[in-house]
Design a protein around this motif. Structure first.
Motif, PDB file in Angstrom:
ATOM      1  N   TRP A 126      36.168  25.851  -0.012  1.00  0.00           N
ATOM      2  CA  TRP A 126      35.450  26.004   1.518  1.00  0.00           C
ATOM      3  C   TRP A 126      33.989  26.468   1.577  1.00  0.00           C
ATOM      4  CZ3 TRP A 126      34.498  30.738   4.009  1.00  0.00           C
ATOM      5  CH2 TRP A 126      33.833  30.368   5.114  1.00  0.00           C
ATOM      6  N   LEU A 127      33.678  27.988   0.411  1.00  0.00           N
ATOM      7  CA  LEU A 127      32.507  28.117  -0.142  1.00  0.00           C
ATOM      8  C   LEU A 127      31.606  27.745  -0.871  1.00  0.00           C
ATOM      9  CD1 LEU A 127      35.005  31.564  -1.280  1.00  0.00           C
ATOM     10  CD2 LEU A 127      33.199  31.266   0.500  1.00  0.00           C
ATOM     11  N   CYS A 128      32.412  26.808  -1.598  1.00  0.00           N
ATOM     12  CA  CYS A 128      31.455  25.595  -1.967  1.00  0.00           C
ATOM     13  C   CYS A 128      31.138  24.696  -1.068  1.00  0.00           C
ATOM     14  CB  CYS A 128      32.385  25.061  -3.835  1.00  0.00           C
ATOM     15  SG  CYS A 128      32.160  26.655  -4.591  1.00  0.00           S
ATOM     16  N   SER A 129      31.188  24.889  -0.269  1.00  0.00           N
ATOM     17  CA  SER A 129      30.935  23.424   0.876  1.00  0.00           C
ATOM     18  C   SER A 129      28.589  23.228   1.086  1.00  0.00           C
ATOM     19  CB  SER A 129      31.350  23.510   2.439  1.00  0.00           C
ATOM     20  OG  SER A 129      31.109  24.525   2.940  1.00  0.00           O
ATOM     21  N   PRO A 130      28.664  24.154   0.765  1.00  0.00           N
ATOM     22  CA  PRO A 130      27.171  24.011   1.105  1.00  0.00           C
ATOM     23  C   PRO A 130      26.500  23.311   0.304  1.00  0.00           C
ATOM     24  CG  PRO A 130      27.491  26.159   1.851  1.00  0.00           C
ATOM     25  CD  PRO A 130      28.812  25.528   1.132  1.00  0.00           C
ATOM     26  N   VAL A 131      26.906  23.482  -1.203  1.00  0.00           N
ATOM     27  CA  VAL A 131      26.831  22.143  -2.088  1.00  0.00           C
ATOM     28  C   VAL A 131      26.348  21.076  -1.769  1.00  0.00           C
ATOM     29  CG1 VAL A 131      27.150  24.136  -4.141  1.00  0.00           C
ATOM     30  CG2 VAL A 131      28.614  22.341  -3.407  1.00  0.00           C
ATOM     31  N   ILE A 134      22.823  19.149  -1.616  1.00  0.00           N
ATOM     32  CA  ILE A 134      21.995  18.886  -2.619  1.00  0.00           C
ATOM     33  C   ILE A 134      22.851  17.951  -3.282  1.00  0.00           C
ATOM     34  CG2 ILE A 134      20.826  21.325  -3.094  1.00  0.00           C
ATOM     35  CD1 ILE A 134      23.080  21.780  -5.609  1.00  0.00           C
ATOM     36  N   GLY A 135      23.695  16.713  -3.199  1.00  0.00           N
ATOM     37  CA  GLY A 135      24.563  16.364  -3.506  1.00  0.00           C
ATOM     38  C   GLY A 135      25.983  16.408  -4.411  1.00  0.00           C
ATOM     39  N   ALA A 136      26.171  17.602  -4.505  1.00  0.00           N
ATOM     40  CA  ALA A 136      27.341  18.392  -5.392  1.00  0.00           C
ATOM     41  C   ALA A 136      28.180  17.598  -4.286  1.00  0.00           C
ATOM     42  CB  ALA A 136      27.311  19.916  -5.807  1.00  0.00           C
ATOM     43  N   ASP A 137      29.614  17.778  -5.216  1.00  0.00           N
ATOM     44  CA  ASP A 137      30.644  17.991  -4.665  1.00  0.00           C
ATOM     45  C   ASP A 137      31.945  19.059  -4.677  1.00  0.00           C
ATOM     46  OD1 ASP A 137      32.891  16.680  -3.352  1.00  0.00           O
ATOM     47  OD2 ASP A 137      33.571  15.092  -4.978  1.00  0.00           O
ATOM     48  N   GLY A 142      35.704  23.342  -7.163  1.00  0.00           N
ATOM     49  CA  GLY A 142      37.411  23.088  -7.281  1.00  0.00           C
ATOM     50  C   GLY A 142      38.407  22.884  -7.981  1.00  0.00           C
ATOM     51  N   LEU A 143      38.175  21.909  -8.475  1.00  0.00           N
ATOM     52  CA  LEU A 143      39.559  21.227 -10.125  1.00  0.00           C
ATOM     53  C   LEU A 143      38.881  21.812 -11.052  1.00  0.00           C
ATOM     54  CD1 LEU A 143      40.769  18.821 -11.068  1.00  0.00           C
ATOM     55  CD2 LEU A 143      38.537  17.770 -10.649  1.00  0.00           C
ATOM     56  N   ALA A 144      37.032  22.362 -11.243  1.00  0.00           N
ATOM     57  CA  ALA A 144      36.832  22.353 -12.140  1.00  0.00           C
ATOM     58  C   ALA A 144      37.161  24.192 -12.843  1.00  0.00           C
ATOM     59  CB  ALA A 144      35.124  22.622 -12.834  1.00  0.00           C
TER      60      ALA A 144
END
Length: 203
Positions: A126-131, A134-137, A142-144
């Motif tokens: 959820w925190l990383c959703s803004p990425v 720029i085309g990131a997932d 989260g998996l990493a």
């Protein structure tokens, strides 16, 4: 092969306040702790935070043995840092550096102990959703992180088993002799992990 020491702690079910607190509240608490450490003028603030967090963690069910299991692997590094800063900057700076690191080790253990890993990873996604802009997932991020959390204890455990095997053969387990088999074991673990991900449709 064993997973090795539980460096980050692991979730333990409970009904206390910290267990029942929503993840966002815990996140805000970590932000507050971080700001307090960053803005603190000297070592008494992180020392107080370590004490308060340790009390909170113990109230949530973290026993003395679990505290020791989590902090013992970091002690050699903390001692080296303390000696270095005592010699270069004085005791006050050494205390500030060591206690700051302890704050984050303790708060991480409390968070891991009171929050299921899937819930933590959902929070990271959820925190990383803004990425996505720029085309990131964020799911891959989260998996990493999940793979990192699971891999480090495994690798530490592999090194420990290699050290024990060398002792059983009458060899001195110095770091130079451990490097090659440790790298081979780590690469093999990474390949097995990659094959498992590929089998589940991750490219």
């Amino acid at each position: 092969m064993s997973r090795g020491p539980d460096l980050f702690g692991s979730y333990s079910p409970g009904t206390g306040l910290l267990h029942r607190a929503p993840l966002r509240a815990k996140g805000l608490g970590m932000v507050a702790v971080t700001l307090a450490v960053v803005l603190s003028p000297s070592w008494p603030v992180p020392a107080t935070l370590v004490l308060l967090l340790a009390v909170a963690g113990s109230a949530a069910g973290i026993g003395g043995r679990e505290w020791w299991r989590g902090l013992a692997p970091a002690l050699p590094v903390l001692v080296l840092l303390a000696v270095y800063h005592v010699l270069t900057s004085g005791p006050a700076q050494a205390a500030d550096v060591v206690l700051t690191i302890l704050v984050f080790l303790v708060v991480t253990r409390v968070l891991m102990h009171t929050t299921p890993l899937p819930e933590l990873l959902d929070g990271v996604v959820w925190l990383c959703s803004p990425v996505r802009l720029i085309g990131a997932d964020p799911e891959r991020i989260g998996l990493a992180i999940s793979l990192m959390i699971r891999s480090i204890p495994y690798i530490v455990g592999a090194v420990g088993e290699l050290r024990d095997a060398m002792r059983a053969r009458g060899l001195r387990p110095d770091p130079v002799r451990l490097v090659t088999p440790a790298v081979i074991s780590t690469v093999a673990y990474a390949e097995r992990t990659g094959q498992a991900l590929a089998a589940r449709g991750f490219d």
